[in-house]
Design a protein around this motif. Sequence first.
Motif, mmCIF file in Angstrom:
data_model
loop_
_atom_site.group_PDB
_atom_site.id
_atom_site.type_symbol
_atom_site.label_atom_id
_atom_site.label_comp_id
_atom_site.label_asym_id
_atom_site.label_seq_id
_atom_site.Cartn_x
_atom_site.Cartn_y
_atom_site.Cartn_z
ATOM 1 N N SER A 95 -3.367 3.473 -1.500
ATOM 2 C CA SER A 95 -3.993 2.912 -0.299
ATOM 3 C C SER A 95 -5.002 1.836 -0.659
ATOM 4 O O SER A 95 -5.179 0.861 0.076
ATOM 5 C CB SER A 95 -4.662 4.027 0.514
ATOM 6 O OG SER A 95 -5.647 4.697 -0.267
ATOM 7 N N GLU A 123 -6.699 6.822 -2.679
ATOM 8 C CA GLU A 123 -7.759 5.840 -2.477
ATOM 9 C C GLU A 123 -8.733 5.929 -3.641
ATOM 10 O O GLU A 123 -9.218 7.012 -3.974
ATOM 11 C CB GLU A 123 -8.480 6.127 -1.158
ATOM 12 C CG GLU A 123 -9.179 4.926 -0.546
ATOM 13 C CD GLU A 123 -10.584 4.734 -1.105
ATOM 14 O OE1 GLU A 123 -11.048 3.580 -1.147
ATOM 15 O OE2 GLU A 123 -11.214 5.742 -1.490
ATOM 16 N N HIS A 183 0.811 -1.217 0.000
ATOM 17 C CA HIS A 183 0.000 0.000 0.000
ATOM 18 C C HIS A 183 0.848 1.272 0.000
ATOM 19 O O HIS A 183 0.334 2.351 0.293
ATOM 20 C CB HIS A 183 -0.919 0.010 1.224
ATOM 21 C CG HIS A 183 -1.933 -1.096 1.225
ATOM 22 N ND1 HIS A 183 -3.005 -1.122 0.356
ATOM 23 C CD2 HIS A 183 -2.024 -2.223 1.993
ATOM 24 C CE1 HIS A 183 -3.734 -2.209 0.577
ATOM 25 N NE2 HIS A 183 -3.160 -2.903 1.559
#
Length: 464
Positions: free
Chosen positions: A122, A251, A118
Motif C-alpha cells: 500500500s 503499509e 499498490h
Amino acid sequence: MAFEELLNEVGGLGKFQILQMVLALPLVGIAACHILLENFTAAIPGHRCWVYILDNATGILSPDVLLRISIPLDSNLKPEKCHRFLHPQWQLLHLNRTFPNMSDLDTEPCVDGWVYDHSLFSSTIVTEWDLICDHQSQKSVVQFVFMAGMQVGGFIYGHLSDRFGRKLILRCCLLQLAISGTCTAFAPTFLIYCLLRFWSGCSAVAIITNNWMLIAEWTRSQSKAMVIMLITCAVSIGQMMLGGLAFVFREWRTLQLVVSIPFFVFSFSSRFAVTVPLYGISMNLQHFGSNIFLFQVIFGALTTLARCLARVVLNHKGRRPTQMFFLFLVGVSILANTFVPPEMQALRVALASVGITCVAAAVTSYCVHCDELMPTLLRAKAFGLDAMVSRCGSALAPLLMTLVVYLPTLPWIIYGVFPIIAGLVVPFQPETKNMPLSDTIQDVENTKRVSREAKDFYIKVTKF
C-alpha cells in the motif's frame, strides 16, 4: 580457580542459562528484523509517469489506449517508468501491432509525479518520497546508513559494555531502539528517516552482541557451540517472522511500528568478508523474483537448518575446515548465479538458496571459532572490534548495488569473490576444537602451542 573450571563445577548449562536464553533469543530475533526491514519498507513497486489525460480525465477511450498514446515503450516493449510523451501521440492509435522508433518522438521526465502499483504494498518509503528514476540510488543509501550505524554502535557500545556492564548497556539500547524505531514510523522527511535508521542501527548491533556475550560467557566450552548455534538460529527465525509480518502489514509505517514497539517492553528486562554476501543476498530479494514474501520465509528456514548443520560439522571436522568448506560454497554458488539468464528463475532461486544456506553456516562456524579464540578478559572489546569490522562489510553490501549502472553482474561478482578470499585466510588461525575457553592472553598462547604440537605429533605418527 578459573571461571571456566568454576562453571564446570556448578554446571555450565543449567536452569539459569536456559532462562537466560529464553529471555535473550526473542530479542535477537526481533532486532534482526530491523536489519532486513528495507526489503519491504523500501520495496520498489511498479510505476509510471502521471499523465493528465490518463489519470484525471474521463472519456470513451480505454485506459490501455490512453496509456499507449501517453507513455513510450522501453527496450522490452513495456511502458517507460521515468519518461512520458511531451504531447499525446494520437497517431499511435492507427498502428496495428507495429512499434515506431520511440527516439523520434519527444519525451520528458515525470515532471508531475508518478503513479504507483499498490497491489503488493500500500505504501513504502519509495512511494512516500519518490525514490525512483534519478533518485533510485537513495534506497541503497538508506541501507548503508543503517549498516553504518551498526558499525558505530558496535565500536561505542562494545567499549561501554566493558566499562559499565553488559546488562546496563543492553537496557539502554533496548529503549533506544524502541524510541528510534517508533519515531522512524512518523518520520516526515527522508533525511529524518535516515538519521533515525542510523540511530536504530547503533542500538540493534549492541542488543545482538550483548545478548550473545551474556549467554556465551555463562556457558561452559562443551555446550558453547550449541548455545551459539541457537543464538544464530534466532536471527534466522527473525527473518521468517519479518516475512510473515510484512505479508500482513503492507503499509511501511505500520510494519515499522510492529517491529519497534515490543522493545519498550524488552527494555525493562535483563535481557567478518562473510557479511558482504550475507547482506548482499538477504537485502536484495527482488533480484530473484517477485514473490519476496515467500523468499524471506524460505531463506529464513534454510538459514535455520544451515546453522544446525554447522554445529554437526564443527564437532566432527573442526573449526577451520568447516569455515573453509562453507565459505567456498558461498562464493561458488553466487558466482555461478551470475551466468544464469534471468529467464531461468527456478535455477537462480536454487543457487541463491544454496548461497544463503552456506553463508549462514559459515557465519555460525565463524562465531563459534571467534568466541573460542578470544580470552575472557578481552572478549567484549574483541567482539566490539569484530562487530565494527563486520559492519564495514554489511554497510558495503547495499552500497555495492549502485555498481549495477556500470555492469549488472559486478556487485554479485564481488559478493562471490569475498568469501573465497576469506576462506583462504582461515588456515592461518589456530584450531580450537575440544580446547578449553581461554581466560587470559597467556591461555591463547598456550592454545596455539598445543595446537602446533598436536599437528606435529599427528604428522610424525602418520609418517611412521
